[in-house]
Design an enzyme around this catalytic site. Structure first.
Site, PDB file in Angstrom:
ATOM      1  N   LYS A 111       0.822  -1.217   0.000  1.00 63.40           N
ATOM      2  CA  LYS A 111       0.000   0.000   0.000  1.00 63.40           C
ATOM      3  C   LYS A 111       0.852   1.261   0.000  1.00 63.40           C
ATOM      4  O   LYS A 111       0.481   2.268  -0.593  1.00 63.40           O
ATOM      5  CB  LYS A 111      -0.948   0.020   1.204  1.00 63.40           C
ATOM      6  CG  LYS A 111      -2.147  -0.891   1.026  1.00 63.40           C
ATOM      7  CD  LYS A 111      -3.240  -0.510   2.010  1.00 63.40           C
ATOM      8  CE  LYS A 111      -4.434  -1.443   1.877  1.00 63.40           C
ATOM      9  NZ  LYS A 111      -5.435  -1.224   2.925  1.00 63.40           N
ATOM     10  N   LYS A 194      -4.381  -8.832  -6.768  1.00 59.76           N
ATOM     11  CA  LYS A 194      -5.643  -8.997  -6.036  1.00 59.76           C
ATOM     12  C   LYS A 194      -6.727  -8.055  -6.586  1.00 59.76           C
ATOM     13  O   LYS A 194      -6.425  -6.912  -6.930  1.00 59.76           O
ATOM     14  CB  LYS A 194      -5.368  -8.666  -4.559  1.00 59.76           C
ATOM     15  CG  LYS A 194      -6.478  -8.966  -3.607  1.00 59.76           C
ATOM     16  CD  LYS A 194      -6.102  -8.583  -2.187  1.00 59.76           C
ATOM     17  CE  LYS A 194      -6.093  -7.081  -1.972  1.00 59.76           C
ATOM     18  NZ  LYS A 194      -6.047  -6.674  -0.560  1.00 59.76           N
ATOM     19  N   LYS A 197     -11.010  -2.761  -4.290  1.00 57.16           N
ATOM     20  CA  LYS A 197     -11.905  -1.622  -4.515  1.00 57.16           C
ATOM     21  C   LYS A 197     -11.132  -0.340  -4.771  1.00 57.16           C
ATOM     22  O   LYS A 197     -11.687   0.632  -5.263  1.00 57.16           O
ATOM     23  CB  LYS A 197     -12.938  -1.453  -3.386  1.00 57.16           C
ATOM     24  CG  LYS A 197     -12.423  -1.487  -1.956  1.00 57.16           C
ATOM     25  CD  LYS A 197     -13.568  -1.269  -0.961  1.00 57.16           C
ATOM     26  CE  LYS A 197     -13.598  -2.222   0.219  1.00 57.16           C
ATOM     27  NZ  LYS A 197     -12.447  -2.217   1.122  1.00 57.16           N
TER      28      LYS A 197
HETATM   29  P1  TYM Z   1     -10.957  -4.620   3.297  1.00 55.60           P
HETATM   30  O1  TYM Z   1     -12.023  -3.600   3.284  1.00 55.60           O
HETATM   31  O2  TYM Z   1      -9.752  -4.390   2.470  1.00 55.60           O
HETATM   32  O3  TYM Z   1     -11.536  -6.046   2.890  1.00 55.60           O
HETATM   33  C1  TYM Z   1     -12.676  -6.589   3.530  1.00 55.60           C
HETATM   34  C2  TYM Z   1     -12.636  -8.108   3.460  1.00 55.60           C
HETATM   35  O4  TYM Z   1     -12.615  -8.531   2.097  1.00 55.60           O
HETATM   36  C3  TYM Z   1     -11.539  -9.431   1.904  1.00 55.60           C
HETATM   37  N1  TYM Z   1     -11.030  -9.248   0.534  1.00 55.60           N
HETATM   38  C4  TYM Z   1     -10.900 -10.216  -0.365  1.00 55.60           C
HETATM   39  N2  TYM Z   1     -11.186 -11.531  -0.314  1.00 55.60           N
HETATM   40  C5  TYM Z   1     -10.953 -12.263  -1.434  1.00 55.60           C
HETATM   41  N3  TYM Z   1     -10.456 -11.737  -2.581  1.00 55.60           N
HETATM   42  C6  TYM Z   1     -10.160 -10.414  -2.662  1.00 55.60           C
HETATM   43  N4  TYM Z   1      -9.689  -9.895  -3.795  1.00 55.60           N
HETATM   44  C7  TYM Z   1     -10.387  -9.604  -1.524  1.00 55.60           C
HETATM   45  N5  TYM Z   1     -10.212  -8.271  -1.273  1.00 55.60           N
HETATM   46  C8  TYM Z   1     -10.606  -8.078   0.002  1.00 55.60           C
HETATM   47  C9  TYM Z   1     -10.512  -9.047   2.940  1.00 55.60           C
HETATM   48  O5  TYM Z   1      -9.639 -10.126   3.209  1.00 55.60           O
HETATM   49  C10 TYM Z   1     -11.391  -8.703   4.116  1.00 55.60           C
HETATM   50  O6  TYM Z   1     -11.754  -9.869   4.827  1.00 55.60           O
HETATM   51  N6  TYM Z   1      -8.082  -4.932   7.218  1.00 55.60           N
HETATM   52  C11 TYM Z   1      -9.395  -5.428   6.836  1.00 55.60           C
HETATM   53  C12 TYM Z   1     -10.528  -4.761   7.576  1.00 55.60           C
HETATM   54  C13 TYM Z   1     -10.506  -4.979   9.049  1.00 55.60           C
HETATM   55  C14 TYM Z   1     -10.690  -6.202   9.745  1.00 55.60           C
HETATM   56  C15 TYM Z   1     -10.590  -5.881  11.114  1.00 55.60           C
HETATM   57  C16 TYM Z   1     -10.945  -7.507   9.311  1.00 55.60           C
HETATM   58  C17 TYM Z   1     -10.299  -4.019   9.994  1.00 55.60           C
HETATM   59  N7  TYM Z   1     -10.355  -4.547  11.231  1.00 55.60           N
HETATM   60  C18 TYM Z   1     -10.738  -6.876  12.101  1.00 55.60           C
HETATM   61  C19 TYM Z   1     -11.069  -8.486  10.321  1.00 55.60           C
HETATM   62  C20 TYM Z   1     -10.962  -8.160  11.676  1.00 55.60           C
HETATM   63  C21 TYM Z   1      -9.525  -5.295   5.326  1.00 55.60           C
HETATM   64  O7  TYM Z   1      -8.692  -5.670   4.609  1.00 55.60           O
HETATM   65  O8  TYM Z   1     -10.596  -4.729   4.828  1.00 55.60           O
END
Ligand code: TYM
Length: 332
Positions: A111, A194, A197
């Site tokens: 990132k 990957k 969004k």
């Molecule tokens: P975020 O918003 O990036 O993603 C949310 C969830 O979507 C999953 N994800 C994917 N899974 C499969 N293929 C993909 N291309 C893909 N892109 C995203 C992510 O693995 C995630 O589960 N850091 C976290 C948010 C967070 C969180 C937490 C999660 C904040 N606090 C506590 C669990 C527990 C995240 O990446 O969000």
């Protein structure tokens, strides 16, 4: 009953990756677990967000989660910034986690890109806040996509060091739930990247609010190789784009890649993509329609979030107060 916690950043419209890797599993876990789902706006501002857009995206994310089937009556859905316990525990974890641990986080490196000096300090300590999100509820199961694995290992390291340093057995070990054939959905333009969004190219992803025509066009244009759909999973190893589309198909039909190949092996990608488009449109269109309906009533969304944050705080506040007492804060 085990307690589940998971979060999603309101940094844009969620993608098919978010849906298949996380949200759809959250919906299923509601039958067997006590669930807490959080729209993590504190995490979102680790990279710049226009204030008006952040507000709108937080409401949209809430509406989409509800439209996907999150039940705010039986479980908890809320905004991270509305529950102070997250930031309070994150500060303690900033003082527990070691710089060396954070330096190893691959997502920070991805990132921050080449100009690490210009990244916010929040982006660097992002995983500490994530650990706080989970441990503030003594949650033990965390359903996420594959990209979060390293962050959850760190959350366990932080809990162990806290317990060790303060001589307690306070924060439990957490178990990542990384489920199904779409735990890592890749970009439609590059099977080694990957789906995200925040990717600058909209063609790289399916957004949960894309209409049927847009979905059809994106899948038609999705990168593939010139070979037909293989008949055996071993042939997917060197074909990232084919592997990705087959994985998505398997997740949507709740099977595995081997069964998909059994049905489609030997056909051209043209007809496979047509079948995939039909599945996507069937499953995503109702979500988009329900999201639009929910967004028309902002007051109800705000009410759901308020109720969620009150119930979340009722769980997290005493846990974080106890952590503060263990650290030696007088309180009051
Ligand atoms: P975020 O918003 O990036 O993603 C949310 C969830 O979507 C999953 N994800 C994917 N899974 C499969 N293929 C993909 N291309 C893909 N892109 C995203 C992510 O693995 C995630 O589960 N850091 C976290 C948010 C967070 C969180 C937490 C999660 C904040 N606090 C506590 C669990 C527990 C995240 O990446 O969000």
């Amino acid at each position: 009953m085990q307690r589940v916690f998971s979060g999603i950043q309101p940094s844009g419209i969620p993608t098919l990756g978010n849906y298949l890797g996380a949200i759809r599993n959250w919906v299923k876990l509601q039958d067997s677990h006590e669930c807490i789902f959080c729209v993590v706006d504190l995490h979102a501002i680790t990279v710049w967000q226009e204030p008006a857009a952040l507000r709108q995206q937080s409401l949209e994310m809430t509406a989409i989660l509800l439209a996907c089937g999150i039940d705010p009556n039986k479980h908890i859905l809320f905004l991270q910034s509305a529950v102070r316990a997250h930031a309070q525990l994150a500060w303690i974890f900033n003082c527990v986690a070691r710089l060396g641990w954070l330096n190893r986080m691959t997502q920070f490196k991805d990132k921050a890109g080449k100009d690490r000096e210009a990244a916010s300090s929040g982006l660097f300590v992002y995983p500490n806040l994530m650990a706080a999100d989970i441990h503030a509820y003594h949650a033990t199961r965390v359903p996420v996509g594959d990209d979060q694995r390293q962050h959850l290992e760190l959350a366990n390291d932080i809990a162990q060091k806290f317990n060790h340093d303060y001589g307690v057995d306070f924060f439990p070990n957490i178990e990542p739930l990384i489920m199904g054939p779409a735990a890592r959905v890749m970009s439609l333009r590059d099977g080694t990247k990957k789906m995200s969004k925040s990717d600058p190219s909209d063609q790289s992803r399916i957004n949960l609010n894309d209409d049927a025509e847009t979905i059809a066009l994106k899948i038609r244009r999705a990168k593939t190789d010139p070979l037909p759909v293989p008949s055996d999973v071993s042939e997917l190893a060197e074909r990232p784009e084919a592997r990705n589309l087959v994985g998505i198909y398997a997740a949507l039909t709740e099977t595995d890649p081997a069964s998909v190949l059994q049905a489609h092996g030997g056909t051209g990608f043209g007809s496979f993509k047509a079948a995939l488009t039909e599945l996507l449109v069937d499953q995503l269109s109702p979500i988009a329609a329900e999201t639009r309906r929910l967004l028309e009533d902002e007051a109800s969304l705000l009410q759901i979030l308020r109720s969620g944050s009150e119930r979340a705080a009722a769980i997290a506040d005493p846990i974080v107060a106890e952590a503060e007492r263990l650290v030696g804060f007088v309180g009051g």
